[in-house]
Motif scaffolding. Structure first.
Motif, PDB file in Angstrom:
ATOM      1  N   ASP A 199      84.041  15.283 189.996  1.00 36.58           N
ATOM      2  CA  ASP A 199      84.811  14.152 189.488  1.00 36.58           C
ATOM      3  C   ASP A 199      86.062  14.035 190.365  1.00 36.58           C
ATOM      4  O   ASP A 199      86.092  14.575 191.472  1.00 36.58           O
ATOM      5  CB  ASP A 199      85.133  14.294 187.994  1.00 36.58           C
ATOM      6  CG  ASP A 199      85.933  15.547 187.677  1.00 36.58           C
ATOM      7  OD1 ASP A 199      86.617  16.062 188.589  1.00 36.58           O
ATOM      8  OD2 ASP A 199      85.902  16.013 186.534  1.00 36.58           O
ATOM      9  N   ALA A 200      87.084  13.394 189.871  1.00 36.05           N
ATOM     10  CA  ALA A 200      88.234  13.075 190.719  1.00 36.05           C
ATOM     11  C   ALA A 200      88.941  14.310 191.258  1.00 36.05           C
ATOM     12  O   ALA A 200      89.412  14.313 192.404  1.00 36.05           O
ATOM     13  CB  ALA A 200      89.223  12.202 189.946  1.00 36.05           C
ATOM     14  N   ASP A 201      89.021  15.385 190.472  1.00 36.75           N
ATOM     15  CA  ASP A 201      89.837  16.520 190.901  1.00 36.75           C
ATOM     16  C   ASP A 201      89.158  17.879 190.747  1.00 36.75           C
ATOM     17  O   ASP A 201      89.814  18.910 190.838  1.00 36.75           O
ATOM     18  CB  ASP A 201      91.165  16.525 190.141  1.00 36.75           C
ATOM     19  CG  ASP A 201      90.957  16.597 188.632  1.00 36.75           C
ATOM     20  OD1 ASP A 201      89.793  16.609 188.203  1.00 36.75           O
ATOM     21  OD2 ASP A 201      91.962  16.638 187.905  1.00 36.75           O
ATOM     22  N   ARG A 202      87.868  17.915 190.514  1.00 35.29           N
ATOM     23  CA  ARG A 202      87.219  19.214 190.386  1.00 35.29           C
ATOM     24  C   ARG A 202      85.760  19.136 190.826  1.00 35.29           C
ATOM     25  O   ARG A 202      85.165  18.059 190.882  1.00 35.29           O
ATOM     26  CB  ARG A 202      87.290  19.724 188.943  1.00 35.29           C
ATOM     27  CG  ARG A 202      86.342  19.007 187.996  1.00 35.29           C
ATOM     28  CD  ARG A 202      86.422  19.506 186.581  1.00 35.29           C
ATOM     29  NE  ARG A 202      85.387  18.854 185.765  1.00 35.29           N
ATOM     30  CZ  ARG A 202      84.205  19.392 185.510  1.00 35.29           C
ATOM     31  NH1 ARG A 202      83.914  20.578 186.003  1.00 35.29           N
ATOM     32  NH2 ARG A 202      83.320  18.744 184.779  1.00 35.29           N
ATOM     33  N   VAL A 203      85.222  20.321 191.111  1.00 30.10           N
ATOM     34  CA  VAL A 203      83.811  20.460 191.470  1.00 30.10           C
ATOM     35  C   VAL A 203      83.230  21.583 190.618  1.00 30.10           C
ATOM     36  O   VAL A 203      83.827  22.656 190.509  1.00 30.10           O
ATOM     37  CB  VAL A 203      83.634  20.807 192.962  1.00 30.10           C
ATOM     38  CG1 VAL A 203      82.160  21.039 193.284  1.00 30.10           C
ATOM     39  CG2 VAL A 203      84.199  19.707 193.836  1.00 30.10           C
ATOM     40  N   ALA A 204      82.100  21.328 189.984  1.00 26.56           N
ATOM     41  CA  ALA A 204      81.402  22.350 189.206  1.00 26.56           C
ATOM     42  C   ALA A 204      80.060  22.628 189.865  1.00 26.56           C
ATOM     43  O   ALA A 204      79.274  21.707 190.104  1.00 26.56           O
ATOM     44  CB  ALA A 204      81.204  21.885 187.762  1.00 26.56           C
ATOM     45  N   VAL A 205      79.808  23.887 190.187  1.00 27.83           N
ATOM     46  CA  VAL A 205      78.549  24.303 190.799  1.00 27.83           C
ATOM     47  C   VAL A 205      77.779  25.135 189.774  1.00 27.83           C
ATOM     48  O   VAL A 205      78.302  26.117 189.247  1.00 27.83           O
ATOM     49  CB  VAL A 205      78.788  25.127 192.080  1.00 27.83           C
ATOM     50  CG1 VAL A 205      77.445  25.535 192.691  1.00 27.83           C
ATOM     51  CG2 VAL A 205      79.621  24.337 193.081  1.00 27.83           C
ATOM     52  N   HIS A 206      76.547  24.739 189.493  1.00 27.61           N
ATOM     53  CA  HIS A 206      75.699  25.445 188.533  1.00 27.61           C
ATOM     54  C   HIS A 206      74.612  26.191 189.303  1.00 27.61           C
ATOM     55  O   HIS A 206      73.888  25.591 190.101  1.00 27.61           O
ATOM     56  CB  HIS A 206      75.037  24.466 187.556  1.00 27.61           C
ATOM     57  CG  HIS A 206      76.000  23.558 186.869  1.00 27.61           C
ATOM     58  ND1 HIS A 206      76.605  23.868 185.681  1.00 27.61           N
ATOM     59  CD2 HIS A 206      76.464  22.318 187.211  1.00 27.61           C
ATOM     60  CE1 HIS A 206      77.395  22.874 185.302  1.00 27.61           C
ATOM     61  NE2 HIS A 206      77.329  21.923 186.220  1.00 27.61           N
ATOM     62  N   VAL A 207      74.487  27.487 189.072  1.00 28.69           N
ATOM     63  CA  VAL A 207      73.396  28.282 189.628  1.00 28.69           C
ATOM     64  C   VAL A 207      72.487  28.639 188.465  1.00 28.69           C
ATOM     65  O   VAL A 207      72.841  29.442 187.592  1.00 28.69           O
ATOM     66  CB  VAL A 207      73.926  29.552 190.323  1.00 28.69           C
ATOM     67  CG1 VAL A 207      72.753  30.389 190.850  1.00 28.69           C
ATOM     68  CG2 VAL A 207      74.864  29.182 191.472  1.00 28.69           C
TER      69      VAL A 207
END
Length: 273
Positions: A199-207
């Protein structure tokens, strides 16, 4: 160092900031207090010397892990590849076990070396933009090469310019998560997928994996230093390293059951987010 009653607070704080171990007020100074302070100072100096000696020993261990062991493993793996076409069918399983064991030792050496780099580094490492697609694609390719029976995927639609603020050790985060997802997988064909949300200010990585999952009773402690599952043959620092690095990058790591995350109760496995 000692001070007069009128300025003891300011002078004392300044003295400690400049390296003094303690400060004494003249009006309180007596033989008993002076002797006790000297004994404490000597003990602190002894403990500091022991700590510095331990740090020197750890630095030497880091050098051995990074250089000598890694170099020998490179030779072993290289000869293993060269021998494969000369091995009789009856010996292929033995060669496979040798290669897997060597690759496992190499992974432990990488993890231990990365952890030592954290211990030896500055308290506040300098963070800089890192290409997330490049790191993910590289680590997924390595994991697929190391685990021939597993299928590990990364999205093809990752934005080429997607960057996160981290250090070069970000690769170790995903290397440990991917290896952990395969090594602790009880399926004949382990499947691991990497998914990315932005999104505008974060990155979420799912393993995500299709393994047995992590019991609720262990989810709060699995990132602890030295934490190991009953069937683990690793060093016990892989996930602790992950948690330490992600916290350093001002992020968080969470574990969820895959069924809860995907909304599909028939799916096993865990999701590291």
């Amino acid at each position: 160092m000692w001070s007069s009653p009128g300025d003891e607070d300011g002078v004392g704080v300044e003295a400690v900031e400049r390296g003094a171990q303690d400060f004494l007020i003249k009006t309180d100074l007596g033989p008993k207090l002076l002797g006790q302070t000297i004994r404490y100072a000597i003990e602190r100096a002894r403990q500091q010397e022991e700590l510095e000696q331990r740090n020197r020993e750890l630095a030497l261990l880091n050098q051995i892990v990074r250089h000598d062991i890694k170099n020998d493993l490179t030779v072993i793996l290289g000869w293993g590849v060269a021998l494969r076409e000369h091995v009789e069918p009856a010996g292929e399983d033995h060669l496979d076990r040798i290669m897997r064991a060597s690759e496992h030792i190499e992974a432990i050496a990488d993890t231990a070396g990365d952890f030592m780099e954290i211990l030896d580094g500055e308290e506040q490492p300098e963070l800089h933009p890192i290409s997330l697609p490049s790191v993910l694609e590289t680590e997924v390719a390595k994991a697929n090469s190391a685990h021939a029976d597993a299928t590990i995927t990364v999205p093809e639609s990752l934005l080429p310019g997607l960057q996160v603020t981290a250090t070069d050790l970000l690769s170790s985060v995903f290397r440990n998560l991917l290896n952990n997802a395969v090594i602790h997988n009880d399926k004949a064909e382990p499947h691991v997928s990497v998914e990315v949300e932005t999104d505008a200010d974060r990155v979420a990585v799912h393993v995500c994996d299709n393994g047995p999952g992590i019991p609720d009773s262990q989810k709060s402690s699995v990132f602890g230093q030295g934490a190991m599952g009953e069937q683990s043959h690793g060093s016990g620092i892989g996930l602790y390293l992950v948690d330490t690095l992600v916290a350093m990058y001002d992020g968080t790591v969470q574990i969820r059951d895959r069924s809860d995350w995907a909304g599909e109760p028939n799916l096993d496995g865990s999701v590291f987010r």
